[in-house]
Design a protein around this motif. Structure first.
Motif, mmCIF file in Angstrom:
data_model
loop_
_atom_site.group_PDB
_atom_site.id
_atom_site.type_symbol
_atom_site.label_atom_id
_atom_site.label_comp_id
_atom_site.label_asym_id
_atom_site.label_seq_id
_atom_site.Cartn_x
_atom_site.Cartn_y
_atom_site.Cartn_z
ATOM 1 N N LYS A 3 0.849 -1.181 0.000
ATOM 2 C CA LYS A 3 0.000 0.000 0.000
ATOM 3 C C LYS A 3 0.886 1.233 0.000
ATOM 4 O O LYS A 3 1.968 1.242 0.584
ATOM 5 C CB LYS A 3 -0.899 0.021 1.228
ATOM 6 C CG LYS A 3 -2.076 -0.900 1.132
ATOM 7 C CD LYS A 3 -3.149 -0.377 2.042
ATOM 8 C CE LYS A 3 -4.500 -0.794 1.672
ATOM 9 N NZ LYS A 3 -5.367 0.045 1.029
ATOM 10 N N ARG A 5 0.877 5.477 0.743
ATOM 11 C CA ARG A 5 0.191 6.628 1.308
ATOM 12 C C ARG A 5 0.634 7.836 0.497
ATOM 13 O O ARG A 5 1.817 8.180 0.474
ATOM 14 C CB ARG A 5 0.548 6.791 2.783
ATOM 15 C CG ARG A 5 -0.194 7.936 3.440
ATOM 16 C CD ARG A 5 0.086 8.025 4.927
ATOM 17 N NE ARG A 5 -0.509 6.870 5.589
ATOM 18 C CZ ARG A 5 0.093 6.180 6.560
ATOM 19 N NH1 ARG A 5 1.289 6.499 6.969
ATOM 20 N NH2 ARG A 5 -0.511 5.159 7.121
ATOM 21 N N GLU A 36 -4.751 6.333 0.750
ATOM 22 C CA GLU A 36 -3.969 5.105 0.663
ATOM 23 C C GLU A 36 -4.442 4.330 -0.551
ATOM 24 O O GLU A 36 -5.638 4.120 -0.729
ATOM 25 C CB GLU A 36 -4.126 4.271 1.936
ATOM 26 C CG GLU A 36 -3.394 4.862 3.105
ATOM 27 C CD GLU A 36 -3.332 3.934 4.297
ATOM 28 O OE1 GLU A 36 -3.733 2.760 4.176
ATOM 29 O OE2 GLU A 36 -2.872 4.400 5.349
ATOM 30 N N LYS A 37 -3.500 3.925 -1.379
ATOM 31 C CA LYS A 37 -3.800 3.201 -2.616
ATOM 32 C C LYS A 37 -2.947 1.949 -2.692
ATOM 33 O O LYS A 37 -1.833 1.904 -2.173
ATOM 34 C CB LYS A 37 -3.491 4.079 -3.844
ATOM 35 C CG LYS A 37 -4.305 5.353 -3.954
ATOM 36 C CD LYS A 37 -5.713 5.046 -4.361
ATOM 37 C CE LYS A 37 -6.509 6.323 -4.582
ATOM 38 N NZ LYS A 37 -7.871 6.055 -4.962
ATOM 39 N N GLU A 38 -3.485 0.933 -3.385
ATOM 40 C CA GLU A 38 -2.702 -0.263 -3.682
ATOM 41 C C GLU A 38 -1.642 0.094 -4.716
ATOM 42 O O GLU A 38 -1.874 0.916 -5.596
ATOM 43 C CB GLU A 38 -3.603 -1.363 -4.243
ATOM 44 C CG GLU A 38 -4.509 -2.007 -3.230
ATOM 45 C CD GLU A 38 -3.781 -2.856 -2.214
ATOM 46 O OE1 GLU A 38 -2.727 -3.438 -2.555
ATOM 47 O OE2 GLU A 38 -4.257 -2.931 -1.074
ATOM 48 N N GLU A 39 -0.483 -0.535 -4.614
ATOM 49 C CA GLU A 39 0.613 -0.270 -5.553
ATOM 50 C C GLU A 39 0.417 -1.118 -6.804
ATOM 51 O O GLU A 39 0.853 -2.261 -6.882
ATOM 52 C CB GLU A 39 1.954 -0.591 -4.894
ATOM 53 C CG GLU A 39 3.132 -0.188 -5.730
ATOM 54 C CD GLU A 39 4.452 -0.445 -5.027
ATOM 55 O OE1 GLU A 39 5.482 -0.192 -5.643
ATOM 56 O OE2 GLU A 39 4.448 -0.918 -3.879
ATOM 57 N N GLU A 58 5.530 4.346 1.689
ATOM 58 C CA GLU A 58 5.063 2.965 1.660
ATOM 59 C C GLU A 58 4.543 2.616 3.039
ATOM 60 O O GLU A 58 5.168 2.925 4.052
ATOM 61 C CB GLU A 58 6.200 2.029 1.258
ATOM 62 C CG GLU A 58 5.712 0.688 0.806
ATOM 63 C CD GLU A 58 6.801 -0.115 0.131
ATOM 64 O OE1 GLU A 58 6.844 -1.326 0.394
ATOM 65 O OE2 GLU A 58 7.587 0.467 -0.631
#
Length: 59
Positions: A3, A5, A36-39, A58
């Motif tokens: 994830k 930030r 927050e997003k998924e990579e 991260e």
């Protein structure tokens, strides 16, 4: 997947329209807003495009 930030640290005023649209698509509309997003490759590409406006950590 990790994830990320992502925080908007610079103003969107006076930026290119596609850069503003990219920030809005990430959910960043105001300075100091954090999401927050998924990579994923798509998110990493969006971040790379406007990296000069962002702080990325991260989680």
């Amino acid at each position: 997947m990790a994830k990320l930030r992502v925080t908007l640290v610079k103003s969107l005023i006076g930026r290119k329209k596609d850069h503003i649209a990219t920030a809005n698509a990430l959910g960043l509309k105001k300075i100091g807003k954090t999401v927050e997003k998924e990579e994923t490759p798509q998110i990493k590409g969006m971040i790379k495009k406007i990296d000069y406006l962002l702080k990325v950590e991260e989680v």
